[in-house]
Design a protein around this motif. Structure first.
Motif, PDB file in Angstrom:
ATOM      1  N   PRO A  61      37.221  37.143  45.864  1.00  0.00           N
ATOM      2  CA  PRO A  61      36.351  38.295  45.327  1.00  0.00           C
ATOM      3  C   PRO A  61      36.935  38.587  43.892  1.00  0.00           C
ATOM      4  O   PRO A  61      37.935  38.442  43.583  1.00  0.00           O
ATOM      5  CB  PRO A  61      36.667  38.949  46.355  1.00  0.00           C
ATOM      6  CG  PRO A  61      37.111  38.554  47.515  1.00  0.00           C
ATOM      7  CD  PRO A  61      37.948  37.359  47.112  1.00  0.00           C
ATOM      8  N   ALA A  62      35.945  39.431  43.289  1.00  0.00           N
ATOM      9  CA  ALA A  62      36.185  40.198  42.136  1.00  0.00           C
ATOM     10  C   ALA A  62      37.684  40.791  41.838  1.00  0.00           C
ATOM     11  O   ALA A  62      38.307  41.490  43.038  1.00  0.00           O
ATOM     12  CB  ALA A  62      35.135  41.168  41.584  1.00  0.00           C
ATOM     13  N   LEU A  63      38.450  40.491  41.099  1.00  0.00           N
ATOM     14  CA  LEU A  63      39.738  40.970  40.720  1.00  0.00           C
ATOM     15  C   LEU A  63      40.028  41.152  39.201  1.00  0.00           C
ATOM     16  O   LEU A  63      39.572  40.689  38.622  1.00  0.00           O
ATOM     17  CB  LEU A  63      40.761  40.341  41.667  1.00  0.00           C
ATOM     18  CG  LEU A  63      41.392  39.117  41.037  1.00  0.00           C
ATOM     19  CD1 LEU A  63      42.522  38.501  41.772  1.00  0.00           C
ATOM     20  CD2 LEU A  63      40.026  37.885  40.943  1.00  0.00           C
ATOM     21  N   THR A  64      40.800  42.150  38.921  1.00  0.00           N
ATOM     22  CA  THR A  64      41.277  42.148  37.723  1.00  0.00           C
ATOM     23  C   THR A  64      42.259  40.949  37.019  1.00  0.00           C
ATOM     24  O   THR A  64      42.749  40.273  37.776  1.00  0.00           O
ATOM     25  CB  THR A  64      42.110  43.539  37.353  1.00  0.00           C
ATOM     26  OG1 THR A  64      43.597  43.342  38.116  1.00  0.00           O
ATOM     27  CG2 THR A  64      41.641  44.748  37.911  1.00  0.00           C
ATOM     28  N   GLY A  65      42.294  40.898  35.857  1.00  0.00           N
ATOM     29  CA  GLY A  65      43.052  39.868  35.229  1.00  0.00           C
ATOM     30  C   GLY A  65      44.506  40.020  35.459  1.00  0.00           C
ATOM     31  O   GLY A  65      45.253  39.017  35.786  1.00  0.00           O
ATOM     32  N   ARG A  66      45.036  41.456  35.680  1.00  0.00           N
ATOM     33  CA  ARG A  66      46.292  41.683  36.254  1.00  0.00           C
ATOM     34  C   ARG A  66      46.521  40.816  37.696  1.00  0.00           C
ATOM     35  O   ARG A  66      47.813  40.272  37.745  1.00  0.00           O
ATOM     36  CB  ARG A  66      46.662  43.074  35.966  1.00  0.00           C
ATOM     37  CG  ARG A  66      48.185  43.624  36.315  1.00  0.00           C
ATOM     38  CD  ARG A  66      48.102  44.957  36.317  1.00  0.00           C
ATOM     39  NE  ARG A  66      47.488  45.463  35.047  1.00  0.00           N
ATOM     40  CZ  ARG A  66      48.214  45.693  33.993  1.00  0.00           C
ATOM     41  NH1 ARG A  66      49.379  45.112  33.977  1.00  0.00           N
ATOM     42  NH2 ARG A  66      47.659  46.292  32.750  1.00  0.00           N
ATOM     43  N   GLU A  67      45.617  41.317  38.339  1.00  0.00           N
ATOM     44  CA  GLU A  67      45.823  40.842  39.725  1.00  0.00           C
ATOM     45  C   GLU A  67      45.881  39.153  39.970  1.00  0.00           C
ATOM     46  O   GLU A  67      46.670  38.616  40.625  1.00  0.00           O
ATOM     47  CB  GLU A  67      44.541  41.698  40.644  1.00  0.00           C
ATOM     48  CG  GLU A  67      44.905  43.039  40.936  1.00  0.00           C
ATOM     49  CD  GLU A  67      43.687  43.647  41.302  1.00  0.00           C
ATOM     50  OE1 GLU A  67      43.778  44.810  42.156  1.00  0.00           O
ATOM     51  OE2 GLU A  67      42.529  43.072  41.390  1.00  0.00           O
ATOM     52  N   LEU A  68      45.012  38.699  39.005  1.00  0.00           N
ATOM     53  CA  LEU A  68      44.642  37.113  39.126  1.00  0.00           C
ATOM     54  C   LEU A  68      46.112  36.677  38.651  1.00  0.00           C
ATOM     55  O   LEU A  68      46.522  35.720  39.180  1.00  0.00           O
ATOM     56  CB  LEU A  68      43.631  36.819  38.479  1.00  0.00           C
ATOM     57  CG  LEU A  68      43.278  35.126  38.163  1.00  0.00           C
ATOM     58  CD1 LEU A  68      43.187  34.682  39.511  1.00  0.00           C
ATOM     59  CD2 LEU A  68      42.246  34.797  37.317  1.00  0.00           C
ATOM     60  N   THR A  69      46.674  37.176  37.658  1.00  0.00           N
ATOM     61  CA  THR A  69      47.761  36.681  37.059  1.00  0.00           C
ATOM     62  C   THR A  69      48.988  36.807  37.869  1.00  0.00           C
ATOM     63  O   THR A  69      49.792  35.796  37.877  1.00  0.00           O
ATOM     64  CB  THR A  69      48.143  37.571  35.750  1.00  0.00           C
ATOM     65  OG1 THR A  69      47.018  37.343  34.685  1.00  0.00           O
ATOM     66  CG2 THR A  69      49.330  36.892  35.037  1.00  0.00           C
TER      67      THR A  69
END
Length: 343
Positions: A61-69
């Motif tokens: 689901p949608a997540l921030t670039g920080r979370e994905l990193t």
């Protein structure tokens, strides 16, 4: 020459999404793996977009670039790859046995059987700055070239200059925070997903065929107005602003990498359908590569690097399987699965 050096099966130059997922997948293939990155932390280009929302990664689901990193780094560490940060690689030497020595600007040396280039658009990224005399004085106040914290723009009148992916995405991300968002673009063409462009046009004031011409400041410390000029008619208008975001893209420099004989074009490297370069044993993946059906998404980078790792594995051992066994059937996950069950 290789005394005191540890030999790796594969070394990734670049610790962005391609390099990180590649390190995980090479672990699935039981390859001794190293990641080298010029920056002092993993994440690659994602580090410039930590607060942006990412929607287009499969099954997430949608997540921030920080979370994905953070998740990519955690996944990359699954099989304990070696990680070398703050290492800008400039030198490549092929030894008589076919292995490679990579050398950093600091003189550090890395020994590897294969190399996978996952450097995005280049080792050195230089943001294109606003070419208006005196603009630099406002960089410490309210002239921005990236957005690190959306809260910094809460209640402000924001003007964004540019029509690329980042300009579109920032306009959408800032809309719930800013008092107003105006996008100024030299043309009526916008890059980005169609849905993102439509959302921007529905929520922001979009001024096409205009460009920023002058910056105005009553106190000399911060911009309070900008003059925009129509590129065809010369008509001028002034816009009140509390924050100006310039998103004119970046230039990328490859430096000594061009001397390696990879065949780097103006901005990218042409590869085979197996992600192979012109040099046997060196593959590439992600934004750095170009081929007929290239997909410019993070998910495309994941597919690229799987192919690159498979090429590296078969370069080392021509009799190796063409791909890793899926995780539900891969013995490398047996102990990890037990840990999940026990928890």
């Amino acid at each position: 020459m290789t005394e005191n050096l540890e030999l790796y099966d594969v070394t990734f130059i670049g610790g962005g999404p391609a390099g990180l997922y590649g390190a995980f997948y090479s672990g699935m293939r039981e390859m001794k793996t190293k990641i080298i990155d010029a920056q002092n932390e993993l994440g690659g280009t994602m580090l410039f977009f930590l607060d942006k929302m990412v929607w287009d990664v499969g099954a997430i689901p949608a997540l921030t670039g920080r979370e994905l990193t953070d998740q990519l780094v955690r996944q990359a560490r699954t099989f304990d790859p070696a990680i070398a940060l703050s290492q800008e690689i400039v030198g490549l030497e092929r030894l008589d046995d076919g292995t490679f020595i990579l050398t950093s600007t600091a003189g550090d040396r890395h020994w590897t059987k294969t190399v996978i280039m996952a450097i995005g658009y280049g080792g050195l990224r230089k943001v294109r700055k606003l070419e208006i005399e005196g603009a630099v004085r406002y960089e410490s106040s309210n002239l921005y070239y990236t957005v690190e914290n959306l809260e910094d723009f809460r209640g402000k009148r924001v003007v964004i200059s540019g029509g690329g992916d980042s300009a579109v995405d920032w306009a959408n991300e800032l809309e719930p925070f800013a008092a107003s968002v105006t996008v100024v673009n030299r043309t009526d063409k916008f890059k980005g997903l169609e849905r993102s462009v439509s959302r921007m046009k529905a929520s922001a004031a979009v001024r096409t065929h205009y460009q920023i011409e002058m910056l105005h400041s009553e106190d000399g410390q911060a911009i309070d107005k900008v003059t925009i000029c129509h590129v065809e008619t010369g008509q001028r208008e002034q816009l009140d602003t509390d924050a100006l975001i310039v998103s004119h893209g970046a230039t990328y420099e490859y430096g000594k990498l061009r001397d390696w004989g990879l065949g780097i074009g103006k901005d990218i490297l042409a590869v085979t359908d197996k992600m192979e370069s012109q040099i046997p044993g060196i593959s590439a993946a992600g934004d750095f590569v170009s081929y007929g059906s290239k997909v410019k998404l993070i998910t495309g980078a994941f597919n690229d690097v799987v192919l690159a790792v498979n090429s590296a594995k078969q370069y080392i051992d021509p009799h190796a399987a063409k791909m890793a066994r899926i995780s539900t059937e891969n013995a490398r996950f047996d102990e990890l699965n037990k840990q999940f069950v026990n928890n």
